[in-house]
Design a protein around this motif. Structure first.
Motif, PDB file in Angstrom:
ATOM      1  N   UNK A 261       0.418  -1.500   0.194  1.00 52.50           N
ATOM      2  CA  UNK A 261       0.160  -0.411  -0.183  1.00 52.50           C
ATOM      3  C   UNK A 261       1.245   1.370   0.034  1.00 52.50           C
ATOM      4  N   UNK A 262       1.924   1.278   0.113  1.00 52.16           N
ATOM      5  CA  UNK A 262       3.425   1.851   0.071  1.00 52.16           C
ATOM      6  C   UNK A 262       3.446   2.438  -1.243  1.00 52.16           C
ATOM      7  N   UNK A 263       2.137   3.124  -2.331  1.00 49.26           N
ATOM      8  CA  UNK A 263       2.730   3.121  -2.982  1.00 49.26           C
ATOM      9  C   UNK A 263       2.367   5.105  -3.583  1.00 49.26           C
ATOM     10  N   UNK A 264       3.263   5.479  -5.235  1.00 51.42           N
ATOM     11  CA  UNK A 264       3.219   7.349  -4.803  1.00 51.42           C
ATOM     12  C   UNK A 264       3.340   7.193  -6.333  1.00 51.42           C
ATOM     13  N   UNK A 265       2.415   8.637  -6.833  1.00 56.49           N
ATOM     14  CA  UNK A 265       2.126   8.782  -7.847  1.00 56.49           C
ATOM     15  C   UNK A 265       2.715   8.992  -8.669  1.00 56.49           C
ATOM     16  N   UNK A 266       3.079   9.636  -9.750  1.00 52.73           N
ATOM     17  CA  UNK A 266       4.197  10.750 -10.366  1.00 52.73           C
ATOM     18  C   UNK A 266       2.621  10.664 -12.255  1.00 52.73           C
ATOM     19  N   UNK A 267       3.720  11.881 -12.578  1.00 46.55           N
ATOM     20  CA  UNK A 267       2.985  12.363 -13.957  1.00 46.55           C
ATOM     21  C   UNK A 267       3.508  13.526 -14.532  1.00 46.55           C
ATOM     22  N   UNK A 268       3.249  13.859 -15.367  1.00 51.50           N
ATOM     23  CA  UNK A 268       4.198  14.652 -16.189  1.00 51.50           C
ATOM     24  C   UNK A 268       3.179  16.373 -15.813  1.00 51.50           C
ATOM     25  N   UNK A 269       4.301  17.839 -15.449  1.00 50.97           N
ATOM     26  CA  UNK A 269       3.578  18.786 -15.115  1.00 50.97           C
ATOM     27  C   UNK A 269       3.960  19.649 -16.209  1.00 50.97           C
ATOM     28  N   UNK A 270       3.278  20.630 -16.496  1.00 56.66           N
ATOM     29  CA  UNK A 270       3.650  21.459 -17.101  1.00 56.66           C
ATOM     30  C   UNK A 270       3.271  23.548 -16.439  1.00 56.66           C
ATOM     31  N   UNK A 271       4.127  23.953 -17.000  1.00 63.67           N
ATOM     32  CA  UNK A 271       4.175  25.242 -16.490  1.00 63.67           C
ATOM     33  C   UNK A 271       3.266  26.266 -17.341  1.00 63.67           C
TER      34      UNK A 271
ATOM     35  N   UNK B 111      -2.893  13.547 -18.418  1.00 66.78           N
ATOM     36  CA  UNK B 111      -3.446  13.053 -18.018  1.00 66.78           C
ATOM     37  C   UNK B 111      -2.789  11.034 -18.123  1.00 66.78           C
ATOM     38  N   UNK B 112      -1.928  11.333 -17.286  1.00 65.02           N
ATOM     39  CA  UNK B 112      -1.812  10.080 -17.558  1.00 65.02           C
ATOM     40  C   UNK B 112      -0.025   9.832 -16.395  1.00 65.02           C
ATOM     41  N   UNK B 113      -0.335   8.456 -15.006  1.00 66.35           N
ATOM     42  CA  UNK B 113       0.196   8.084 -14.678  1.00 66.35           C
ATOM     43  C   UNK B 113       0.753   6.614 -14.209  1.00 66.35           C
ATOM     44  N   UNK B 114       2.292   7.563 -13.557  1.00 67.84           N
ATOM     45  CA  UNK B 114       2.635   5.982 -13.484  1.00 67.84           C
ATOM     46  C   UNK B 114       2.969   5.908 -12.017  1.00 67.84           C
ATOM     47  N   UNK B 115       2.351   4.611 -11.433  1.00 66.25           N
ATOM     48  CA  UNK B 115       2.718   4.656  -9.985  1.00 66.25           C
ATOM     49  C   UNK B 115       3.508   3.527  -9.491  1.00 66.25           C
TER      50      UNK B 115
END
Length: 246
Positions: A131-141, A239-243
């Motif tokens: 359950x110790x997970x995190x999500x990463x995503x692309x960010x734009x300015x 709008x995509x995520x990597x867990x």
């Protein structure tokens, strides 16, 4: 296993309907593949950062679970969501349900369509064994529509991934937020890009060393390499995520 013939026929029928909304449109970053050797500070590439889920409502888990999500229930779904049977939205619903019900592609350990944030977390946790997970995503300015334009790579930073396996979740065309999630393995990088219009992107980048199921033979042919011979990379849309594990 390859996508079923029925799903392919459905895709051909409604492709014009979903082309503007589906995240893997031809000029989006989700379908712009390149070689790892081309990813270095000073390199340039033309990209289109789309945001396919703009305006899509993320339903609470209880609300999402109360709405049928099955091809066998399409009449009830259309009624519940007040979607006309012959509309583009109805075609998108049929397409997404067919995709979600198709068997996993060869090489994909597990896949699931998540209809809420809670179900996405549950799938990521069960696939990664914690359950110790995190999500990463692309960010734009910048927010809103950003044109297809030239970007220069300013920096490339490796992102440590415990165990190498992750769960990728991509936005699907649907009246509310639905994410197609699947297990994957890749080397991950955070890439800082500077756009011609001043846009800065902190782009999550996945480089696959194997012949990943999400990269089909025309891509390898276009890049001039054999599947699995060298790492092939792509940026993740906003709008995509990597867990991954913490």
């Amino acid at each position: 296993m390859a996508r079923s013939l029925a799903a392919l026929l459905l895709l051909l029928q409604i492709a014009p309907v979903i082309a503007s909304a589906y995240l893997y449109q031809e000029d989006s970053v989700g379908s712009a593949f390149f070689l790892k050797n081309d990813l270095y500070p000073g390199s340039r590439m033309t990209l289109h950062f789309t945001h396919a889920d703009a305006g899509a409502t993320v339903l609470p888990g209880g609300r999402a679970d109360s709405i049928p999500f099955s091809s066998a229930k399409i009449p009830e779904i259309l009624s519940r969501l007040s979607v006309p049977a012959g509309s583009p939205a109805a075609a998108a619903i049929r397409f997404t349900l067919a995709e979600c019900e198709a068997p996993p592609l060869a090489g994909v350990v597990a896949q699931r369509c998540a209809t809420s944030f809670e179900s996405m977390v549950d799938f990521a946790a069960s696939s990664l064994g914690t359950r110790e997970v995190r999500a990463m995503k692309t960010k734009l300015s910048k927010e809103g529509a950003i044109p297809r334009q030239a970007y220069m790579v300013e920096s490339v930073r490796p992102l440590p991934v415990a165990g190498r396996d992750m769960v990728a979740c991509h936005c699907m065309p649907y009246p509310y937020a639905v994410f197609g999630c699947h297990t994957t393995t890749a080397a991950v990088y955070t890439v800082i890009l500077a756009g011609a219009d001043g846009t800065k992107a902190e782009a999550l980048t996945a480089c696959h060393a194997d012949a990943t199921p999400g990269i089909f033979w025309p891509t390898y042919k276009k890049l001039g390499v054999a599947p699995g011979s060298v790492p092939v990379c792509h940026f993740l849309p906003q709008d995509s995520m990597l867990w991954m594990r913490n």
